[in-house]
Design a protein around this motif. Structure first.
Motif, PDB file in Angstrom:
ATOM      1  N   VAL A  63       0.883  -1.113   0.141  1.00 31.91           N
ATOM      2  CA  VAL A  63       0.172   0.090   0.071  1.00 31.91           C
ATOM      3  C   VAL A  63       0.940   1.248   0.341  1.00 31.91           C
ATOM      4  O   VAL A  63       1.949   1.400   0.835  1.00 31.91           O
ATOM      5  CB  VAL A  63      -0.994  -0.043   1.280  1.00 31.91           C
ATOM      6  N   VAL A  64       0.556   2.009  -0.910  1.00 33.38           N
ATOM      7  CA  VAL A  64       1.372   3.439  -0.985  1.00 33.38           C
ATOM      8  C   VAL A  64       0.440   4.629  -0.820  1.00 33.38           C
ATOM      9  O   VAL A  64      -0.443   4.878  -1.390  1.00 33.38           O
ATOM     10  CB  VAL A  64       1.840   3.614  -2.411  1.00 33.38           C
ATOM     11  N   THR A  65       0.710   5.369   0.286  1.00 38.53           N
ATOM     12  CA  THR A  65      -0.232   6.351   0.629  1.00 38.53           C
ATOM     13  C   THR A  65       0.508   7.701   0.368  1.00 38.53           C
ATOM     14  O   THR A  65      -0.280   8.942   0.016  1.00 38.53           O
ATOM     15  CB  THR A  65      -0.514   6.450   2.222  1.00 38.53           C
ATOM     16  N   LYS A  66       1.735   7.824   0.460  1.00 34.68           N
ATOM     17  CA  LYS A  66       2.619   9.133   0.257  1.00 34.68           C
ATOM     18  C   LYS A  66       3.659   8.848  -0.842  1.00 34.68           C
ATOM     19  O   LYS A  66       4.717   8.545  -0.549  1.00 34.68           O
ATOM     20  CB  LYS A  66       3.114   9.901   1.364  1.00 34.68           C
ATOM     21  N   LYS A  80      -6.939  13.584  -7.745  1.00 35.28           N
ATOM     22  CA  LYS A  80      -6.957  12.800  -6.694  1.00 35.28           C
ATOM     23  C   LYS A  80      -5.414  12.394  -5.985  1.00 35.28           C
ATOM     24  O   LYS A  80      -5.181  12.309  -4.787  1.00 35.28           O
ATOM     25  CB  LYS A  80      -7.376  11.319  -7.008  1.00 35.28           C
ATOM     26  N   PHE A  81      -4.439  12.338  -6.849  1.00 33.64           N
ATOM     27  CA  PHE A  81      -3.016  12.026  -6.348  1.00 33.64           C
ATOM     28  C   PHE A  81      -1.818  13.214  -6.186  1.00 33.64           C
ATOM     29  O   PHE A  81      -0.972  12.995  -5.500  1.00 33.64           O
ATOM     30  CB  PHE A  81      -2.425  10.942  -7.174  1.00 33.64           C
ATOM     31  N   GLU A  82      -2.232  14.241  -6.827  1.00 29.92           N
ATOM     32  CA  GLU A  82      -1.161  15.386  -6.700  1.00 29.92           C
ATOM     33  C   GLU A  82      -0.974  15.821  -5.394  1.00 29.92           C
ATOM     34  O   GLU A  82       0.212  16.121  -4.955  1.00 29.92           O
ATOM     35  CB  GLU A  82      -1.596  16.572  -7.688  1.00 29.92           C
ATOM     36  N   PRO A  83      -2.194  15.899  -4.519  1.00 32.96           N
ATOM     37  CA  PRO A  83      -1.897  16.195  -2.826  1.00 32.96           C
ATOM     38  C   PRO A  83      -0.996  15.277  -2.233  1.00 32.96           C
ATOM     39  O   PRO A  83      -0.454  15.696  -1.194  1.00 32.96           O
ATOM     40  CB  PRO A  83      -3.196  16.524  -2.556  1.00 32.96           C
ATOM     41  N   LYS A  84      -0.838  14.039  -2.775  1.00 30.13           N
ATOM     42  CA  LYS A  84      -0.310  13.040  -1.868  1.00 30.13           C
ATOM     43  C   LYS A  84       0.966  12.848  -2.223  1.00 30.13           C
ATOM     44  O   LYS A  84       1.654  12.066  -1.401  1.00 30.13           O
ATOM     45  CB  LYS A  84      -0.985  11.477  -2.248  1.00 30.13           C
TER      46      LYS A  84
END
Length: 181
Positions: A63-66, A80-84
């Motif tokens: 699992v990859v969250t950051k 969805k993913f730019e902020p992460k």
């Protein structure tokens, strides 16, 4: 060193192929890898993303969250993913299809007109290989030769596709100096 990536777009854009190529190349280089796909019920046209971990040490979770490296191939994926993206990380954007611009100053942003380049080569489906060329040129995540060999192996028997993907990969490498463009 551990590298966590997320690659996201619509089904049919080669999101899963990119993830598989990266994990296969990582294995060839003796790394520990994980590949965790996620996609909607519609494979073509639905949302799709894949989490990839490539590490020198055993991986505790797929699992990859950051993520340190994120590739976005469409607007919903950007949202969805730019902020992460982890501060100090990379955001690779297919600027042919993504209309948004990152306002973040704590990440490296690389804009690549991947679909346009792929179209010039004769097939928009190799936009993923364009992005991969830029990703490797900017991050040196894996050996270029290992990834080339992985592409050749995965498309064995389809020489036209092999050559087209390798040409797209090479074109993408030219977008190493486009950081923060």
């Amino acid at each position: 060193m551990m590298h966590e990536l997320i690659i996201a777009g619509f089904g049919g854009q080669g999101v899963m192929s990119m993830g598989q190529w990266l994990t296969s190349a990582g294995m060839k280089e003796g790394k520990y890898v994980t590949w965790l796909p996620s996609y909607g019920p519609e494979q073509r046209g639905g949302t799709a993303n894949v989490s990839v971990v490539i590490s020198d040490d055993p991986v505790g979770s797929p699992v990859v969250t950051k993520p340190m490296i994120t590739v976005v191939l469409n607007n919903p994926s950007f949202d969805k993913f730019e902020p992460k993206v982890k501060p100090g990380g990379y955001l690779f954007i297919n600027s042919s299809l993504v209309e948004r611009t990152s306002k973040r100053t704590d990440i490296e942003v690389v804009k690549i007109p991947a679909t346009e380049i792929a179209n010039e080569l004769g097939n928009t489906k190799v936009a993923n290989s364009v992005i991969l060329g830029s990703l490797l040129e900017n991050t040196h995540l894996l050996s270029e030769q290992t990834l080339r060999d992985t592409i050749v192996d995965s498309l064995s028997g389809k020489n036209d596709l092999v050559q087209l993907n390798l040409a797209a990969f090479e074109k993408g490498k030219g977008y190493s100096n486009m950081v923060n463009a």
